[in-house]
Write a protein that holds these residues in place. Sequence first.
Motif, PDB file in Angstrom:
ATOM      1  N   THR A 147       0.845  -1.067  -0.153  1.00  0.00           N
ATOM      2  CA  THR A 147      -0.083  -0.071  -0.063  1.00  0.00           C
ATOM      3  C   THR A 147       0.727   1.230   0.034  1.00  0.00           C
ATOM      4  O   THR A 147       1.554   1.465   1.301  1.00  0.00           O
ATOM      5  CB  THR A 147      -0.535   0.034   1.481  1.00  0.00           C
ATOM      6  N   PRO A 148       1.192   1.431  -0.755  1.00  0.00           N
ATOM      7  CA  PRO A 148       1.299   3.304  -0.904  1.00  0.00           C
ATOM      8  C   PRO A 148       1.652   4.372  -0.312  1.00  0.00           C
ATOM      9  O   PRO A 148       0.129   4.697  -0.426  1.00  0.00           O
ATOM     10  CB  PRO A 148       1.966   3.740  -2.739  1.00  0.00           C
ATOM     11  N   GLY A 149       2.353   4.308   0.363  1.00  0.00           N
ATOM     12  CA  GLY A 149       1.582   6.281   1.204  1.00  0.00           C
ATOM     13  C   GLY A 149       2.956   7.094   0.730  1.00  0.00           C
ATOM     14  O   GLY A 149       3.566   7.217  -0.522  1.00  0.00           O
ATOM     15  N   VAL A 150       2.749   8.353   1.762  1.00  0.00           N
ATOM     16  CA  VAL A 150       3.284   9.228   1.624  1.00  0.00           C
ATOM     17  C   VAL A 150       4.931   9.246   2.054  1.00  0.00           C
ATOM     18  O   VAL A 150       5.408   8.937   3.440  1.00  0.00           O
ATOM     19  CB  VAL A 150       2.847  10.586   2.257  1.00  0.00           C
ATOM     20  N   ALA A 151       5.929   8.832   0.647  1.00  0.00           N
ATOM     21  CA  ALA A 151       7.489   8.757   1.779  1.00  0.00           C
ATOM     22  C   ALA A 151       7.141   7.156   2.695  1.00  0.00           C
ATOM     23  O   ALA A 151       8.268   6.940   3.519  1.00  0.00           O
ATOM     24  CB  ALA A 151       7.544   9.382   2.098  1.00  0.00           C
ATOM     25  N   ASN A 152       6.473   7.043   3.312  1.00  0.00           N
ATOM     26  CA  ASN A 152       6.728   5.533   3.838  1.00  0.00           C
ATOM     27  C   ASN A 152       5.083   4.661   3.725  1.00  0.00           C
ATOM     28  O   ASN A 152       4.185   4.962   2.498  1.00  0.00           O
ATOM     29  CB  ASN A 152       5.979   6.020   5.632  1.00  0.00           C
ATOM     30  N   HIS A 153       5.362   3.300   3.113  1.00  0.00           N
ATOM     31  CA  HIS A 153       4.709   2.644   2.280  1.00  0.00           C
ATOM     32  C   HIS A 153       4.266   1.149   3.305  1.00  0.00           C
ATOM     33  O   HIS A 153       5.161   1.087   4.543  1.00  0.00           O
ATOM     34  CB  HIS A 153       5.717   1.978   0.657  1.00  0.00           C
ATOM     35  N   ARG A 154       3.109   0.304   3.300  1.00  0.00           N
ATOM     36  CA  ARG A 154       2.805  -0.454   4.022  1.00  0.00           C
ATOM     37  C   ARG A 154       3.011  -1.920   3.450  1.00  0.00           C
ATOM     38  O   ARG A 154       2.445  -1.968   2.207  1.00  0.00           O
ATOM     39  CB  ARG A 154       1.530  -0.823   4.691  1.00  0.00           C
ATOM     40  N   LEU A 155       3.983  -2.716   3.700  1.00  0.00           N
ATOM     41  CA  LEU A 155       3.861  -4.009   3.361  1.00  0.00           C
ATOM     42  C   LEU A 155       3.084  -4.861   3.538  1.00  0.00           C
ATOM     43  O   LEU A 155       3.720  -5.016   4.973  1.00  0.00           O
ATOM     44  CB  LEU A 155       5.113  -4.458   3.248  1.00  0.00           C
ATOM     45  N   VAL A 156       2.664  -5.559   3.199  1.00  0.00           N
ATOM     46  CA  VAL A 156       1.421  -6.343   3.896  1.00  0.00           C
ATOM     47  C   VAL A 156       1.492  -7.938   3.652  1.00  0.00           C
ATOM     48  O   VAL A 156       1.400  -8.474   2.137  1.00  0.00           O
ATOM     49  CB  VAL A 156      -0.590  -5.586   3.702  1.00  0.00           C
ATOM     50  N   LEU A 157       1.521  -8.422   4.862  1.00  0.00           N
ATOM     51  CA  LEU A 157       2.145 -10.066   4.520  1.00  0.00           C
ATOM     52  C   LEU A 157       0.588 -10.902   4.640  1.00  0.00           C
ATOM     53  O   LEU A 157       0.284 -11.068   6.048  1.00  0.00           O
ATOM     54  CB  LEU A 157       2.565 -11.054   5.085  1.00  0.00           C
ATOM     55  N   PRO A 158      -0.822 -11.475   4.249  1.00  0.00           N
ATOM     56  CA  PRO A 158      -1.719 -11.246   3.824  1.00  0.00           C
ATOM     57  C   PRO A 158      -1.500 -13.055   5.176  1.00  0.00           C
ATOM     58  O   PRO A 158      -0.687 -13.208   4.285  1.00  0.00           O
ATOM     59  CB  PRO A 158      -2.383 -11.498   2.666  1.00  0.00           C
ATOM     60  N   VAL A 159      -2.556 -13.315   5.791  1.00  0.00           N
ATOM     61  CA  VAL A 159      -1.729 -14.385   6.515  1.00  0.00           C
ATOM     62  C   VAL A 159      -3.289 -15.106   6.613  1.00  0.00           C
ATOM     63  O   VAL A 159      -4.036 -14.620   6.911  1.00  0.00           O
ATOM     64  CB  VAL A 159      -1.881 -14.469   7.887  1.00  0.00           C
ATOM     65  N   GLN A 160      -3.347 -16.669   7.097  1.00  0.00           N
ATOM     66  CA  GLN A 160      -4.854 -17.439   7.195  1.00  0.00           C
ATOM     67  C   GLN A 160      -4.661 -18.065   8.751  1.00  0.00           C
ATOM     68  O   GLN A 160      -3.102 -18.791   8.545  1.00  0.00           O
ATOM     69  CB  GLN A 160      -5.460 -18.645   5.777  1.00  0.00           C
ATOM     70  N   VAL A 161      -4.836 -17.307   9.442  1.00  0.00           N
ATOM     71  CA  VAL A 161      -4.681 -18.026  11.055  1.00  0.00           C
ATOM     72  C   VAL A 161      -5.538 -19.107  10.998  1.00  0.00           C
ATOM     73  O   VAL A 161      -7.060 -18.987  10.961  1.00  0.00           O
ATOM     74  CB  VAL A 161      -4.763 -17.422  11.674  1.00  0.00           C
ATOM     75  N   THR A 162      -5.528 -20.359  12.062  1.00  0.00           N
ATOM     76  CA  THR A 162      -5.948 -21.173  12.811  1.00  0.00           C
ATOM     77  C   THR A 162      -5.617 -22.283  14.309  1.00  0.00           C
ATOM     78  O   THR A 162      -4.355 -21.896  14.136  1.00  0.00           O
ATOM     79  CB  THR A 162      -6.241 -22.763  11.814  1.00  0.00           C
ATOM     80  N   GLY A 163      -6.290 -21.563  14.784  1.00  0.00           N
ATOM     81  CA  GLY A 163      -6.183 -22.448  16.580  1.00  0.00           C
ATOM     82  C   GLY A 163      -6.791 -24.217  16.298  1.00  0.00           C
ATOM     83  O   GLY A 163      -7.513 -24.115  16.271  1.00  0.00           O
ATOM     84  N   THR A 164      -5.235 -24.690  16.001  1.00  0.00           N
ATOM     85  CA  THR A 164      -5.723 -26.167  15.797  1.00  0.00           C
ATOM     86  C   THR A 164      -6.590 -27.253  17.157  1.00  0.00           C
ATOM     87  O   THR A 164      -7.509 -28.043  17.575  1.00  0.00           O
ATOM     88  CB  THR A 164      -5.418 -26.832  15.909  1.00  0.00           C
ATOM     89  N   TRP A 165      -6.720 -26.285  18.478  1.00  0.00           N
ATOM     90  CA  TRP A 165      -7.200 -27.336  19.702  1.00  0.00           C
ATOM     91  C   TRP A 165      -8.951 -25.820  19.514  1.00  0.00           C
ATOM     92  O   TRP A 165      -9.623 -26.873  20.294  1.00  0.00           O
ATOM     93  CB  TRP A 165      -6.504 -25.827  20.930  1.00  0.00           C
ATOM     94  N   LEU A 166      -9.193 -25.732  18.661  1.00  0.00           N
ATOM     95  CA  LEU A 166     -10.624 -24.872  19.332  1.00  0.00           C
ATOM     96  C   LEU A 166     -11.933 -25.902  17.970  1.00  0.00           C
ATOM     97  O   LEU A 166     -10.547 -26.032  17.090  1.00  0.00           O
ATOM     98  CB  LEU A 166     -10.657 -23.134  19.009  1.00  0.00           C
ATOM     99  N   ASP A 167     -12.761 -26.110  18.560  1.00  0.00           N
ATOM    100  CA  ASP A 167     -14.237 -26.149  17.767  1.00  0.00           C
ATOM    101  C   ASP A 167     -14.293 -25.515  16.850  1.00  0.00           C
ATOM    102  O   ASP A 167     -15.082 -24.347  16.833  1.00  0.00           O
ATOM    103  CB  ASP A 167     -15.122 -26.220  18.774  1.00  0.00           C
ATOM    104  N   ALA A 168     -13.891 -25.751  15.477  1.00  0.00           N
ATOM    105  CA  ALA A 168     -14.720 -25.305  13.710  1.00  0.00           C
ATOM    106  C   ALA A 168     -15.924 -25.010  13.749  1.00  0.00           C
ATOM    107  O   ALA A 168     -16.500 -24.111  13.022  1.00  0.00           O
ATOM    108  CB  ALA A 168     -13.279 -25.887  12.683  1.00  0.00           C
ATOM    109  N   LYS A 169     -16.671 -25.824  14.291  1.00  0.00           N
ATOM    110  CA  LYS A 169     -18.311 -26.021  14.653  1.00  0.00           C
ATOM    111  C   LYS A 169     -18.467 -25.629  15.447  1.00  0.00           C
ATOM    112  O   LYS A 169     -19.484 -25.055  15.137  1.00  0.00           O
ATOM    113  CB  LYS A 169     -18.462 -27.380  14.333  1.00  0.00           C
ATOM    114  N   ASP A 170     -17.816 -24.361  16.377  1.00  0.00           N
ATOM    115  CA  ASP A 170     -18.444 -23.906  17.425  1.00  0.00           C
ATOM    116  C   ASP A 170     -18.497 -22.221  17.527  1.00  0.00           C
ATOM    117  O   ASP A 170     -16.756 -22.134  17.408  1.00  0.00           O
ATOM    118  CB  ASP A 170     -18.262 -24.143  18.746  1.00  0.00           C
ATOM    119  N   PRO A 171     -19.074 -21.598  17.013  1.00  0.00           N
ATOM    120  CA  PRO A 171     -19.272 -20.139  17.019  1.00  0.00           C
ATOM    121  C   PRO A 171     -18.646 -19.501  18.153  1.00  0.00           C
ATOM    122  O   PRO A 171     -17.525 -18.276  18.413  1.00  0.00           O
ATOM    123  CB  PRO A 171     -20.513 -19.309  16.616  1.00  0.00           C
ATOM    124  N   GLN A 172     -19.155 -19.707  19.592  1.00  0.00           N
ATOM    125  CA  GLN A 172     -18.422 -18.857  20.836  1.00  0.00           C
ATOM    126  C   GLN A 172     -16.910 -19.952  21.137  1.00  0.00           C
ATOM    127  O   GLN A 172     -15.889 -19.151  21.731  1.00  0.00           O
ATOM    128  CB  GLN A 172     -19.544 -19.443  21.507  1.00  0.00           C
TER     129      GLN A 172
END
Length: 289
Positions: free
Chosen positions: A22-47
Amino acid sequence: MASLRYPPFGQIHVSFKDVQLTPGVANHRLVLPVQVTGTWLDAKDPQSNAQALLTGTVWAEQPSFRWLAGLEPQVVTLRGYATAEELVVSLIDDQLVALERARGQDDVVLRLKFQATLLAPPDGVHPVTSEELQVRIPRTRWLELMDQAGTEVGVLVRVPSPLTDSALTPPPATSDEDAASLAQAAARLRQARAELRDQQWEHCVATCRRVLENISRLVSLPSAKSVADIPAAKRTQDQRWAAIYWDVKSMAHAAHHDDSTAEGFSWSRADAEAILAATAGLLRRYTQR
C-alpha cells in the motif's frame, strides 16, 4: 506455513498468501496476508475462540543478513477454522530503494522472526512461542509492487553526516566561519533540507551555497579560471567535476544577493530541490572517496 506450538495444548497454523503493498507518502505498508487457525479450537462452535498477540521482526537476506523493520503488533481472534489477517511492515522510501538495489535480478528474500503470545493461556501452557521462516517475494510480483508504488517513491541521496570532526585535521582558519569542517557542511545540508521542507526555497539555495563553500575548504579544487581556460572536450575527469562544482556554486550564489548578479532570479521548489540534490552529491563525492 508457520506452526507455532503450545505443547501439549495445540498449535497456531499461519499460512502466507501473496504479498501486497500500500503506497503512502514517503512511507509504505508491506502487507503479508495470512490465514490463521487455532488447532485446539472447535471449528463448528462459533463461541470457541482465543486471542493472541502477534509480533515479530523482519530481516533482509540480501546482500547479507540485515535488520529491516518490526512487524506492527496486533491482536487477532483465533478460530478452529482459517481466518484472514494481515501482518504489516512499514517501509520508508530508502528501504524500498535498498531492497530493489540489493536483489539484483533475483527474488526479494525476507527473514521473518515471528512470535505469538496467547492472552489467556490455559493452566500449565507457556503463552509465548516463536518461529523463524523465510518469506520469498518472486521477482515478477516484486516488480508489480514497485509499479504500484510508482511516483510515490522518491530518489534519495544518502550522504554520511558526521556530528563531529574528531577524525579530521583541517588546516587552520582565521575564524570559525572560515573553518574547514565536514560536520559543519553536513549540518548545513540538514538545514537546507529542513528549509526545503518548510518551503523556504531561496533560504534552501543560500544554505547550499555555504555547504559548497565548505567543500572548497575541505579539498583542493582546480580554480574556476583554470577550468574555464580548457576546452570542455579536453578536460580531465577531475576538471569536469570541478566544472560542475563551480557551475552549481555560481547558480547558488545568486540566492540572498540583491546586487546585479541576482537580478531577475526567482526560486521555485524544483529549483531548490535540484540545487540541494546537486550539493548533496558533490559533498559526498568530494569527501567520501
